[in-house]
Design an enzyme around this catalytic site. Sequence first.
Site, mmCIF file in Angstrom:
data_model
loop_
_atom_site.group_PDB
_atom_site.id
_atom_site.type_symbol
_atom_site.label_atom_id
_atom_site.label_comp_id
_atom_site.label_asym_id
_atom_site.label_seq_id
_atom_site.Cartn_x
_atom_site.Cartn_y
_atom_site.Cartn_z
ATOM 1 N N CYS A 43 0.824 -1.215 0.000
ATOM 2 C CA CYS A 43 0.000 0.000 0.000
ATOM 3 C C CYS A 43 0.853 1.256 0.000
ATOM 4 O O CYS A 43 0.443 2.290 -0.532
ATOM 5 C CB CYS A 43 -0.908 0.014 1.223
ATOM 6 S SG CYS A 43 -1.848 -1.491 1.507
ATOM 7 N N CYS A 63 -2.203 2.802 3.180
ATOM 8 C CA CYS A 63 -2.902 1.714 3.863
ATOM 9 C C CYS A 63 -4.052 2.268 4.706
ATOM 10 O O CYS A 63 -4.113 3.458 5.004
ATOM 11 C CB CYS A 63 -1.926 0.930 4.731
ATOM 12 S SG CYS A 63 -2.507 -0.732 5.172
ATOM 13 N N ASP A 64 -4.946 1.377 5.119
ATOM 14 C CA ASP A 64 -6.255 1.756 5.667
ATOM 15 C C ASP A 64 -6.224 2.898 6.680
ATOM 16 O O ASP A 64 -6.945 3.880 6.537
ATOM 17 C CB ASP A 64 -6.914 0.546 6.332
ATOM 18 C CG ASP A 64 -7.356 -0.499 5.327
ATOM 19 O OD1 ASP A 64 -7.070 -0.316 4.122
ATOM 20 O OD2 ASP A 64 -7.964 -1.495 5.725
ATOM 21 N N LYS A 65 -5.454 2.768 7.758
ATOM 22 C CA LYS A 65 -5.515 3.774 8.823
ATOM 23 C C LYS A 65 -4.682 4.997 8.517
ATOM 24 O O LYS A 65 -4.836 6.035 9.170
ATOM 25 C CB LYS A 65 -5.055 3.163 10.161
ATOM 26 C CG LYS A 65 -5.796 1.901 10.572
ATOM 27 C CD LYS A 65 -7.303 2.033 10.452
ATOM 28 C CE LYS A 65 -8.014 0.706 10.583
ATOM 29 N NZ LYS A 65 -7.705 -0.271 9.537
ATOM 30 N N CYS A 116 -5.485 -2.438 -1.485
ATOM 31 C CA CYS A 116 -6.436 -3.432 -1.985
ATOM 32 C C CYS A 116 -7.394 -2.767 -2.970
ATOM 33 O O CYS A 116 -7.876 -1.653 -2.733
ATOM 34 C CB CYS A 116 -7.203 -4.052 -0.825
ATOM 35 S SG CYS A 116 -6.144 -4.964 0.329
ATOM 36 N N GLU A 152 -9.547 -5.787 13.789
ATOM 37 C CA GLU A 152 -10.351 -6.033 12.603
ATOM 38 C C GLU A 152 -10.489 -7.545 12.419
ATOM 39 O O GLU A 152 -9.536 -8.283 12.644
ATOM 40 C CB GLU A 152 -9.604 -5.424 11.408
ATOM 41 C CG GLU A 152 -10.405 -5.167 10.188
ATOM 42 C CD GLU A 152 -9.602 -4.343 9.192
ATOM 43 O OE1 GLU A 152 -9.739 -3.109 9.207
ATOM 44 O OE2 GLU A 152 -8.834 -4.934 8.417
ATOM 45 N N SER A 154 -12.994 -5.374 8.390
ATOM 46 C CA SER A 154 -12.338 -4.825 7.219
ATOM 47 C C SER A 154 -13.393 -4.323 6.248
ATOM 48 O O SER A 154 -14.529 -4.798 6.241
ATOM 49 C CB SER A 154 -11.502 -5.919 6.553
ATOM 50 O OG SER A 154 -11.152 -5.543 5.243
#
Length: 569
Positions: free
Chosen positions: A54, A127-129, A199, A449, A475
């Site tokens: 990511c 990335c996500d966070k 992703c 998660e 997620s």
Amino acid sequence: MTDLTKKPWRSGITTDGMDRVAHRAFMRATGMDDEAIAKPFIGVMSTHGENTPCSMSLRPQAEAAKLGVAAAGGTPIEFTTVSVSDGTSMNHKGMRMSLVSRELIADSIELVMRGHAYDGFIGFAGCDKTLPGVMMAIVRLNCPSVFIYGGAMLPGEWRGDPVTILTAYEAVGGVLAGTFSEADLAELELHCAPTVGSCPGQFTANTMAMVSEALGLAIPGSAMMPAVYSQRLAMARRAGHVVMRILTEGGPLPRDLGTKKSLENACAAVAATGGSTNAGLHLPAIAHEAGIRFTLNDVAEVFQRTPLIASLQPGGKYLARDLHHAGGVARVLKALLEGGYLHGDTLTLSGATLAESLADSAGADGQIIRPTANPLHPSGGVVVLKGSLCPDGALIKIAGLQALVFEGRARVFDGEEACVDVVKRRAYAEGDVLIIRNEGPKGGPGMREMLGTTALIYGQGMGEKVALLTDGRFSGATRGMCIGYAAPEAAAGGPLALVQDGDPIRIDCNARRIDWLVDEAEIARRRAAWQPHRAERLAGVLEKYARLVGPANEGAVTHSGMVDWPQGV
């Protein structure tokens, strides 16, 4: 034209005057000369690193942004901060660090920007966070800023079909169920994540990237462009020019953009695309930085009134790359605006209103994005449930669900590992409501998660034959009858703490209810006997986080809210 070498800027506190000779000497040691020291300082930050695909595309984009800043008359100064990969922290206690990293990212950016009195900021996240963490910092700092998402990876191809990391997660469940071979799984592993980037479905990273455009914090067109496209370098250079224009023209600043109306617009974009349930956690946290009270109740209102119009994975068919080629986030926003589901008078980075910026955009294409008059579902793809089991709310993604009502009996687990063990052995039954508690922000701590667990269940063909409820998180890739973020959490004495095996539970997504069908006298008896769950001893970052973190329905934030810092600090 503004003379950028005459420094009325915040950074002048570090550069101007005889008593700043040591400061300037340090700057010269970094390679600056008189001209560079005289110009505005722009922090260019990324979460670049080799711990996750990511973030691996971010360094070249940050370098391009520095070229843009320099060409526009500023002095770019690069720095980095942490990133915790949700992909490799999943399914073990390392996942406790993921949500904690959101706060650390925001805090670390604040430390560098305020500690050095930089004049503007460009933040790259992957990335996500990292995305909400950087946006929280931008709103907290309220200085000239641009947010840029690093982009999603391209999907893989396996036996003629597109595949993603979610395909691999769910295939593990298939192996445990005997419907997928280990040899095929090993082959799939080699094909499901072929490039750098996040992703590729409408999971948390792409959802929050869409949020960044809806809030007006990002350059339009940046959210869905794949990480490996060279156009990203040109966009990053443009970001350098944009931040310098905002600096010299005096706005718009982040809190001009991050308003109650724009937060509602962001919620609408999430609902319309079946985005990640994590947005219900991150949007209140971003609002908190702007001094706006925006809780899960506010999120729920927008989710309820917004139709699901986009067919994006995991609930739909298409990926970020497909939406980019169809016209990107602008087409989703234009379809919503035309249907009357957005506030068109919110501002964007250019200073134009959202309606003005979308004037030349097309709306629904009828394939990836439907018109609001012909939605996939009349309300959003993410729903907030309330009731006796979760009085402060819980979140479920209904995009792609076949049935929206479920009744069953509780099967209670204190912690994720105990549930995963049962799921791996398939020692559960159709009709069970699997409850994983003591995984909330404080009780975890860190609010893990549960994609590993939910993907196993789905891969075993049980995704809608059982329900899963937790005070932890899911997620953006989770699908099935999976309900998370239950508030109040068990560690705070929420009803989830009192549930016992066999208790009847009813979930009705149409009515937005989740009810615990146990009489009040029995509940009172259990509450009188309840003792808090004894967690393992903590130290380090988790100990500090557990002491500070607030409830999930208010964003799981760790400080009291917005503060205006004086000029020059």
